[in-house]
Design a protein around this motif. Structure first.
Motif, short mmCIF file in Angstrom:
data_model
loop_
_atom_site.label_atom_id
_atom_site.label_comp_id
_atom_site.label_asym_id
_atom_site.label_seq_id
_atom_site.Cartn_x
_atom_site.Cartn_y
_atom_site.Cartn_z
N CYS A 94 0.84 -1.20 0.00
CA CYS A 94 0.00 0.00 0.00
C CYS A 94 0.87 1.25 0.00
O CYS A 94 1.82 1.35 0.77
CB CYS A 94 -0.90 -0.02 1.23
SG CYS A 94 -1.93 1.45 1.40
N CYS A 137 -3.29 1.40 4.33
CA CYS A 137 -4.57 0.68 4.40
C CYS A 137 -4.42 -0.58 5.25
O CYS A 137 -3.34 -1.16 5.30
CB CYS A 137 -5.03 0.29 2.99
SG CYS A 137 -5.50 1.70 1.98
N ALA A 173 -10.01 -0.32 3.43
CA ALA A 173 -8.96 0.00 2.46
C ALA A 173 -9.52 0.81 1.29
O ALA A 173 -10.72 0.78 1.01
CB ALA A 173 -8.31 -1.28 1.95
#
Length: 64
Positions: A3, A9, A20
């Motif tokens: 991420c 997230c 997310a």
């Protein structure tokens, strides 16, 4: 999956994985891909990385 969002997230294994960021959405087909690799379906079912399916989990409404 890695991420690049700040804050990062939640991982697909985290209890709040549905929080997310959506990276690809196909609402006309009824699904969206999250940054953590989770595929969310419009019926609230999910497909987790590794092919694990999660049954739809809509909340029941309480009788008034």
């Amino acid at each position: 999956m890695s991420c690049s969002h700040t804050p990062e997230c939640p991982d697909a294994a985290a209890p709040d994985h549905e929080a997310a960021v959506i990276v690809s959405s196909h609402y006309e087909q009824g699904w969206a891909l999250l940054c953590n690799g989770v595929v969310l379906f419009e019926d609230t079912g999910e497909l987790l990385p590794g092919g694990i399916a999660v049954e739809p989990h809509r909340r029941a409404f309480a009788a008034a």
